[in-house]
Structure formats: structure tokens, C-alpha cells
Design a protein around this motif. Structure first.
Motif: not given
Length: 316
Positions: A61-68
Motif C-alpha cells: 500500500n503506497v499510502k502506508t509506505t509513505y506514512r512509514n
């Protein structure tokens, strides 16, 4: 002056009061809600489609990767103190960064370990672990601390619109709320019950629905307009929620299902009525008798200033 990082996922943002208190003391503070402040913005329809298939076939999930990645960047920055609530949101990589970092690491658990088991593992990476759950403190050696009074003002009777106010996210407590709503309706008493539930699963005439959480400012305004605050405890909760401390700060009466409240020094049966799901009747006298002021020396124990001194004391 200390450089302090505050990370959390509290949608009501109580942490902003911690940040402001620290700033008032002359410290540099960065405060982030990692869900709302680190939100990924799609670059277009194609980007959204790519992420859909990436989640479906690659479990990425690009959103999760971005947040992490943003969390990682903050954790590797130059801070004197890092304070995190809900440490279960951290990845193994985040925890390894914390473990190797020289800054002081503090976490506050405002949910029990039984409800969020990952917090027990994550908490081991912190220098100091605080919890509002007495049983977790006894079992795991955490430091006990309550929630705090974040907004203090005396009520003005001219502002009263409701006898009782309550807001919570839809769960099993809904049935208790309905019982109380019926009692109040039969007594022809005004009240404001809001259930946060995007799906609006049950029709009822005893409460209002909201698809999203109200802001802390909106909740505070409704609390100020009410004579009494209602607090319904979750099954997995022993510690006191923020509602009793809102009642203390606003000098208002409280109705609660949390039986442990009788063990606190601010408990006064004139001000605080303890009920349970099998006995939700509210005596008429509770509405009539005036609020008895809590001594200032007791209130001071629960003010945000004292809370900050306790948690960050060695670093102020």
C-alpha cells in the motif's frame, strides 16, 4: 530549551495541549497525528488505480509506505525527547531506530495491553512507559498516570442547553445509551447524545448520528452547554477516560459506569453518580443538588501542567 517530538493517532488531538504546555515552557515541539498529518495524496486517477492493484496482488500500500517513511524521517531527526502514544503503530524498523537513538524515549498508553497487544512489545523499546490502566502498571511495571484536565473554565448557567451530554463511537454501549435516553425522555429532560457511526446501523429516536468524529473544540462546546456529562466505560477499560477530567475542568457533574472512579481523591457522590447497564435509573435529586467544588489542591494533581511535569520532568 529541549527539542521534543510528539507522535500520535488521536483523532481528537488531546496531544496538542501537551505540545502547547511544553511550548509555554520554552521548548521547541513538533506534534503530528501520523494518520492525518502524514496522509498520502494521490497524484491522479492512474496513481489511485496503481495502488489498488498493488494492494491486491503485491500486498503493498503506497499510502502506508509513505506514512512509514515520514515516521522514519522524524525518528532519525535530531531531537532531545521523543514522546509517542499508541506505539503499536510503529514498525519493526521504527523500533530499531528508536532502540539505537540517543534521545530520551517516552510512551503513554491510553489503551490497555489486552486491547492493543502489540503495545507490550513496542513499549520495551522506550525508556519510560506510562499507562492509565492500573492493572497493566502492576503487571508490566509501567508508571501509572491518569489522563488530564486540558480545558478549565467555570460554567455559566445562561449557556446551558442540555441536562446531559455524551458522544462515543458506536459499540456495545449503544444499548445502555438508549436506556438512559428513554429515561431522560420520560422525565422530559433535554439531552444531547451523539453516536459516531458512518454506517448508521440502528435507527433510534434517542440519539443523533455523526459519520465522522467531531473536533475537540466542538465536543468542548457541547460539554460546556450541558449541566452533566455522561461517561460509558468500555468492557476492556479500567482507567478513566478523558470525560471525568473534562467534568473536573468544567466544574460539572458526571454520570459514569466506571466503578473504579470511587477510588480517586476527587470522587464525591454528590458530583459523580456511578451506574451500570442493569441499573441506569438516575435519581431526580442528582439533577437538583448543586455541584460541590473540588478543592484546588486536588484539581492541581490532574491539570495539564502537573501531567507534563510528571512525564517530562527530568527534561524540562
Amino acid at each position: 530549551m529541549k527539542k521534543i517530538l510528539l507522535l500520535h493517532i488521536n483523532f481528537l488531538r488531546f496531544e496538542k495541549y501537551i505540545a502547547q504546555e511544553l511550548k509555554n515552557r520554552g521548548h521547541y515541539v513538533e506534534e503530528y497525528n501520523v494518520i492525518t498529518d502524514f496522509r498520502y495524496e494521490y497524484k491522479g486517477k492512474a496513481d489511485r488505480i496503481r495502488n489498488f492493484f498493488s494492494k491486491l496482488f503485491l500486498n503493498h500500500n503506497v499510502k502506508t509506505t509513505y506514512r512509514n517513511k515520514l515516521i522514519e524521517n522524524k525518528l532519525t531527526s535530531d531531537f532531545d525527547v521523543v514522546f509517542i502514544t499508541r506505539p503499536d503503530i510503529l514498525t519493526k524498523k521504527h523500533l530499531k531506530i528508536i532502540e539505537k537513538s540517543s534521545y530520551k524515549k517516552i510512551t503513554y498508553l491510553y489503551d490497555g495491553v489486552d486491547r492493543l497487544p502489540k503495545t507490550r512489545i513496542a513499549a520495551e523499546y522506550f525508556d519510560e512507559v506510562y499507562s492509565y490502566q492500573k492493572s497493566d502498571c502492576e503487571k508490566y511495571g509501567y508508571k501509572f498516570i491518569t489522563n488530564f484536565i486540558y480545558n478549565e473554565q467555570f460554567p455559566d448557567k445562561k449557556d446551558f442547553v442540555y441536562e446531559i451530554f455524551m458522544i462515543f463511537k458506536y459499540d456495545f454501549r449503544f444499548s445502555i445509551l438508549e436506556k438512559i435516553g428513554k429515561i431522560l425522555s420520560d422525565k422530559k429532560l433535554s439531552y444531547k447524545f451523539i453516536v459516531v457511526d458512518p454506517d448508521k446501523r440502528i435507527e433510534t429516536k434517542y440519539c443523533e448520528y455523526s459519520k465522522t468524529f467531531l473536533s475537540l473544540e466542538e465536543v468542548s462546546k457541547l460539554a460546556h452547554q450541558s449541566k452533566i456529562l455522561l461517561d460509558l466505560q468500555r468492557d476492556d477499560q479500567q482507567g478513566l477516560s478523558f470525560r471525568p477530567f473534562e467534568a473536573l475542568g468544567l466544574h460539572k457533574k458526571l454520570i459514569t459506569t466506571n466503578k473504579d472512579i470511587v477510588n480517586y481523591d476527587f470522587y464525591n457522590p454528590n458530583n459523580i453518580l456511578v451506574i451500570d447497564e442493569n441499573s441506569t435509573e438516575i435519581p431526580d435529586a442528582f439533577f437538583i443538588t448543586p455541584y460541590e467544588e473540588v478543592p484546588d489542591e486536588i484539581l492541581n494533581k490532574y491539570r495539564i501542567s502537573t501531567w507534563v511535569e510528571t512525564v517530562f520532568g527530568n527534561d524540562l
